[in-house]
Design an enzyme around this catalytic site. Structure first.
Site, PDB file in Angstrom:
ATOM      1  N   LYS A 172      -1.086  -1.330  11.096  1.00  0.00           N
ATOM      2  CA  LYS A 172      -0.508  -1.189   9.758  1.00  0.00           C
ATOM      3  C   LYS A 172       1.008  -1.224   9.872  1.00  0.00           C
ATOM      4  O   LYS A 172       1.611  -0.412  10.568  1.00  0.00           O
ATOM      5  CB  LYS A 172      -0.959   0.115   9.118  1.00  0.00           C
ATOM      6  N   ARG A 183       2.471   2.223  -4.370  1.00  0.00           N
ATOM      7  CA  ARG A 183       3.106   3.546  -4.455  1.00  0.00           C
ATOM      8  C   ARG A 183       3.336   3.916  -5.922  1.00  0.00           C
ATOM      9  O   ARG A 183       3.270   5.085  -6.269  1.00  0.00           O
ATOM     10  CB  ARG A 183       4.380   3.572  -3.611  1.00  0.00           C
ATOM     11  N   LYS A 223       8.872   4.717   6.304  1.00  0.00           N
ATOM     12  CA  LYS A 223       7.729   5.077   7.148  1.00  0.00           C
ATOM     13  C   LYS A 223       7.813   4.439   8.541  1.00  0.00           C
ATOM     14  O   LYS A 223       6.805   4.282   9.231  1.00  0.00           O
ATOM     15  CB  LYS A 223       6.427   4.692   6.431  1.00  0.00           C
ATOM     16  N   LYS A 250      -2.967  -4.811   8.200  1.00  0.00           N
ATOM     17  CA  LYS A 250      -2.392  -4.576   6.874  1.00  0.00           C
ATOM     18  C   LYS A 250      -0.874  -4.664   6.943  1.00  0.00           C
ATOM     19  O   LYS A 250      -0.293  -4.035   7.834  1.00  0.00           O
ATOM     20  CB  LYS A 250      -2.825  -3.193   6.406  1.00  0.00           C
ATOM     21  N   SER A 257      -1.108  -4.466  -2.439  1.00  0.00           N
ATOM     22  CA  SER A 257      -0.640  -4.485  -3.831  1.00  0.00           C
ATOM     23  C   SER A 257       0.451  -5.528  -4.073  1.00  0.00           C
ATOM     24  O   SER A 257       0.430  -6.221  -5.091  1.00  0.00           O
ATOM     25  CB  SER A 257      -0.137  -3.094  -4.210  1.00  0.00           C
ATOM     26  N   TYR A 316      -7.659  -6.350  -4.483  1.00  0.00           N
ATOM     27  CA  TYR A 316      -7.711  -5.992  -5.909  1.00  0.00           C
ATOM     28  C   TYR A 316      -8.355  -7.111  -6.714  1.00  0.00           C
ATOM     29  O   TYR A 316      -8.680  -6.935  -7.873  1.00  0.00           O
ATOM     30  CB  TYR A 316      -6.298  -5.667  -6.405  1.00  0.00           C
TER      31      TYR A 316
HETATM   32  C1  PBG Z   1      -1.392   5.322   2.167  1.00  0.00           C
HETATM   33  C2  PBG Z   1      -1.649   3.899   1.861  1.00  0.00           C
HETATM   34  C3  PBG Z   1      -0.749   2.904   1.434  1.00  0.00           C
HETATM   35  C4  PBG Z   1      -1.524   1.798   1.123  1.00  0.00           C
HETATM   36  C5  PBG Z   1      -2.857   2.113   1.392  1.00  0.00           C
HETATM   37  N1  PBG Z   1      -2.910   3.402   1.865  1.00  0.00           N
HETATM   38  C6  PBG Z   1       0.716   2.947   1.195  1.00  0.00           C
HETATM   39  C7  PBG Z   1       1.652   3.244   2.259  1.00  0.00           C
HETATM   40  O1  PBG Z   1       1.335   3.282   3.452  1.00  0.00           O
HETATM   41  O2  PBG Z   1       2.808   3.500   1.895  1.00  0.00           O
HETATM   42  C8  PBG Z   1      -0.995   0.506   0.543  1.00  0.00           C
HETATM   43  C9  PBG Z   1      -1.998  -0.372  -0.158  1.00  0.00           C
HETATM   44  C10 PBG Z   1      -1.417  -1.428  -1.023  1.00  0.00           C
HETATM   45  O3  PBG Z   1      -0.199  -1.678  -1.041  1.00  0.00           O
HETATM   46  O4  PBG Z   1      -2.199  -2.072  -1.734  1.00  0.00           O
HETATM   47  N2  PBG Z   1      -0.948   5.641   3.391  1.00  0.00           N
END
Ligand code: PBG
Length: 332
Positions: free
Chosen positions: A203, A213, A226, A257, A283, A322
């Protein structure tokens, strides 16, 4: 792979096999089906409430009582799994994130509501503290540092509550070290031998998560970034090492991801390990295709299907998207 044999023109005419839909279908190398999709759903408080997510046109947050109908729709479309993301009331966010393992939090109520009504659809969760954290981080923050081991303890509590609520698939998305092993040990000790783990193994610290978010109400909260736990987009070998580590620690499935900008990672992970491999079309990827389509700059349905096919071609066994319901409808 055997040496490629390509006779010279005119013995070889690649257009012969492109001349009709029937011949094109015969030689199509990759298939996309509704069984390839995991549908992420945003959940909010209230009774029969629904709100739009402005940065994700067509995506809404729903109250728990509305989930059984959505689950039935997904099941009837042939979608095998739903993934739940809660929009948590800011008043419930703390430094220590205890709402994350409240058996009656939004996410756990959502799991129970879906499993009671539609037991044959698999329910996946998210394990990370960000929806519950006053700092918006996936881990507990002490003196400006995201502390690893204390966070893992909290994630185990969170995962236990989700397993007890009936989750089929736990989705640790937090990127702490040691969390897969800790979760697997807890699941075995508690008798949840058949609860699966789909690890967000590779990730990346990505700007493509922006609209998500907003959807879970974590944008305003996030202090800093992060990058001390999510991956550097420059790295590839590290993704393989993380996937190997998570598989060794007891993950049943792994995820890459974001998706579209990381298809090289999907292919390398699938080739190296042959494990069930998923990608998250996140997203920002969804928002970007939707925005271009809304402007008339792209054919929305066509790019939706083309982008999803790309994941299958890159070796993925499935896609969190989605678009799940729209794409399943287009395929049926
Ligand atoms: C939580 C999480 C995130 C996403 C899925 N689980 C956001 C992040 O790590 O800040 C993002 C999913 C998306 O953007 O569709 N840790």
């Amino acid at each position: 792979m055997a040496p490629l044999i390509v006779p010279e023109f005119p013995k070889a005419r690649f257009r012969r096999l492109k001349q009709s839909a029937a011949l094109r279908r015969m030689v199509s190398e990759t298939q996309l089906t509704p069984a390839d999709f995991i549908w992420p759903i945003f959940v909010q408080a209230g009774q029969d409430t629904v709100s739009d997510v402005p940065s994700m046109p067509g995506v809404q947050r729903h109250s728990v009582d509305r989930l059984p109908d959505l689950a039935r729709t997904a099941r009837d479309l042939g979608i095998p799994a739903i993934c739940i993301f809660p929009y948590t009331d800011p008043a419930l966010k703390t430094q220590t994130c205890e709402e994350a393992w409240n058996p009656d939090n939004l996410s756990n109520r959502a799991i129970r509501a879906i499993k009671d009504a539609v037991p044959d659809i698999a329910v996946m969760t998210d394990i990370a503290l960000d929806p519950y954290n006053i700092n918006g981080h996936d881990g507990i923050v002490r003196d400006g540092v995201i502390v690893n081991d204390e966070t893992v303890d909290a994630l185990v509590r969170m995962g236990r509550a989700q397993a007890q609520a009936g989750a089929d698939i736990l989705g640790p998305s937090d990127m702490m070290d040691g969390r897969i092993s800790a979760l697997r040990t807890m699941l075995e000790a508690d008798g949840h031998h058949n609860v699966t783990i789909l690890s967000y193994a590779a990730k990346y610290a990505s700007a493509f998560y922006g609209p998500f978010r907003d959807a879970v109400g974590a944008s305003g909260a996030l202090v800093g970034d992060k990058k001390t736990y999510q991956m550097d987009p420059a790295n590839t070998d590290e993704a393989l090492r993380l996937v190997q580590r998570d598989l060794q620690e007891g993950a049943d499935m792994v995820m890459v991801k974001p998706g579209m900008a990381y298809l090289d990672i999907c292919r390398r992970v699938k080739d190296a390990f042959g494990a069930p491999t998923f990608a998250y079309q996140v997203s920002g990827e969804y928002a970007m295709l939707k925005a271009a389509a809304a402007n008339g700059w792209l054919d929305g349905d066509a790019v939706m299907m083309e982008s999803l096919m790309a994941f299958k071609r890159a070796g993925c066994d499935g896609i969190l998207t989605y678009f799940a319901c729209d794409a399943a409808r287009a395929l049926s």
